[in-house]
Design a protein around this motif. Sequence first.
Motif, short mmCIF file in Angstrom:
data_model
loop_
_atom_site.label_atom_id
_atom_site.label_comp_id
_atom_site.label_asym_id
_atom_site.label_seq_id
_atom_site.Cartn_x
_atom_site.Cartn_y
_atom_site.Cartn_z
N LEU A 31 0.81 -1.22 0.00
CA LEU A 31 0.00 0.00 0.00
C LEU A 31 0.84 1.27 0.00
O LEU A 31 0.31 2.36 -0.20
N LYS A 32 2.15 1.14 0.19
CA LYS A 32 3.02 2.32 0.22
C LYS A 32 3.21 2.96 -1.16
O LYS A 32 3.59 4.12 -1.27
N TYR A 33 2.91 2.20 -2.22
CA TYR A 33 3.12 2.73 -3.56
C TYR A 33 1.98 3.68 -3.95
O TYR A 33 0.84 3.53 -3.50
N PRO A 34 2.25 4.65 -4.84
CA PRO A 34 1.25 5.67 -5.15
C PRO A 34 0.09 5.21 -6.03
O PRO A 34 -1.00 5.76 -5.95
N THR A 35 0.31 4.22 -6.89
CA THR A 35 -0.76 3.80 -7.79
C THR A 35 -1.26 2.41 -7.41
O THR A 35 -0.51 1.60 -6.84
N LEU A 36 -2.52 2.13 -7.74
CA LEU A 36 -3.10 0.83 -7.43
C LEU A 36 -2.40 -0.29 -8.19
O LEU A 36 -2.23 -1.39 -7.66
N ASP A 37 -1.98 -0.02 -9.43
CA ASP A 37 -1.27 -1.04 -10.19
C ASP A 37 0.03 -1.42 -9.50
O ASP A 37 0.37 -2.60 -9.39
N GLU A 38 0.76 -0.44 -9.02
CA GLU A 38 2.01 -0.72 -8.31
C GLU A 38 1.74 -1.49 -7.01
O GLU A 38 2.50 -2.39 -6.64
N GLN A 39 0.67 -1.13 -6.33
CA GLN A 39 0.33 -1.81 -5.08
C GLN A 39 0.02 -3.28 -5.31
O GLN A 39 0.40 -4.15 -4.52
N GLN A 40 -0.67 -3.56 -6.41
CA GLN A 40 -1.13 -4.93 -6.68
C GLN A 40 -0.18 -5.73 -7.56
O GLN A 40 -0.38 -6.93 -7.76
N ALA A 41 0.88 -5.12 -8.08
CA ALA A 41 1.71 -5.77 -9.10
C ALA A 41 2.31 -7.10 -8.64
O ALA A 41 2.25 -8.10 -9.36
#
Length: 422
Positions: free
Chosen positions: A203-213
């Motif tokens: 959850l620390k990443y700014p985008t949802l794609d990055e969070q779920q990657a």
Amino acid sequence: MDTAKQKAIDLFGGAVASNGATVSVKRPQAIRDTAMDRLVRMAVFGEGREREAARWLIWELGQVVGCRPASINDLYLARGRKECGGFTVPAMNLRIMTYDTARCMFRALQRLDAGAFLCEIARSEIAYTEQRPAEYTVVVMAAALREGFTGPVFVQGDHFQVNAAKYKADAEAELGAIRALIDEALPAGFFNIDIDTSTLVELKYPTLDEQQAENYGRAAELTAYVRDREPEGVTVSLGGEIGEVGGKNSTVEELRAFMDGYTPALAARGDYAGISKISVQTGTSHGGMVLPDGSIAQVKLDLQALKALSDEATKRYRLAGAVQHGASTLPEDAFSSFPKFGACEIHLATNFQNIVFDHPALPARLKAEVRSWVLENCAGERKASDTEEQFLYKSRKKAIAPFKAAFWDLPADPKEAVCRDL
């Protein structure tokens, strides 16, 4: 004929026969009698060739009478196509008194004329209850045979979950452990598996794609691993997960981020069938929230979020819908809400365990022995803020393995009382 196999067959007093290659049943009623109780006990507590012969015979009897492990995938795909619906499939973690609890379940299924169900066990439960997949399947199958149930038996690997801490320390070793569990589960008839890489969401990443990657990438990788190994003619029902149970509530946007990453990631690995359902978080937790007196706090379940997630999963991605975990400790009047709000599957575990551990008919001596064992052997798990009742409630599941035989061999009267409530 192998001596151990002949010994297992002889339990049925001539009602079951084998020529060494195939098994036949001369009197079907015989497998619904106490001989099955003796056979399944041998399959669990026997040793060596005797244990393996008992497991072989239970499996073969299931093939003969039409009671076989199966995948629920086709039903879930039909639901995703809107060809059926309006129901929620119960996925039941039968972790304590597994044989007796499963017998209760099959009696209920037949009374209700119901056929959509899942008997499941999670990676963590396999470890602390000492019920490996091969044992779990034959115990459930034996219960079905004992109750005269015929038809598909859906056995599920629940939360084949990546441990986040172990993954960070050595990702390949942790993924290797999941692969090894899949390799063990598939031949045992686990034709339904929940791949849980939701612990890798960042959850620390700014985008949802990055969070779920990392979640969707590893989920796609493990999907392909299952598909390359599933039995011919079987499409294992697979589930993904977008939010760890007990964490923040899931959103439609997170669902889209996962699926819009997972689908191309899987396609890049080959022409594989994907998941058929998606697990979400809407306010529950495994085991419930335990209050200082050991009771369970009332949960604020977000049914509107559940409905929105199920609708999105079905309409946009043609999945069966959203899966609700951690629900068995909810108030009884909550359960009718799940079909109304589109949940395709609901996971029920802890309250079956609670019924057994807390039952007034359970011998006082056994209760005291369990309590003493937990206090002595699980003390390291106790948080400084836990009352003794909170600690016991959360840790007593670890007593299931050391007391497996004691619960299996309960005297008839207390066992019947427990089973009535189950």
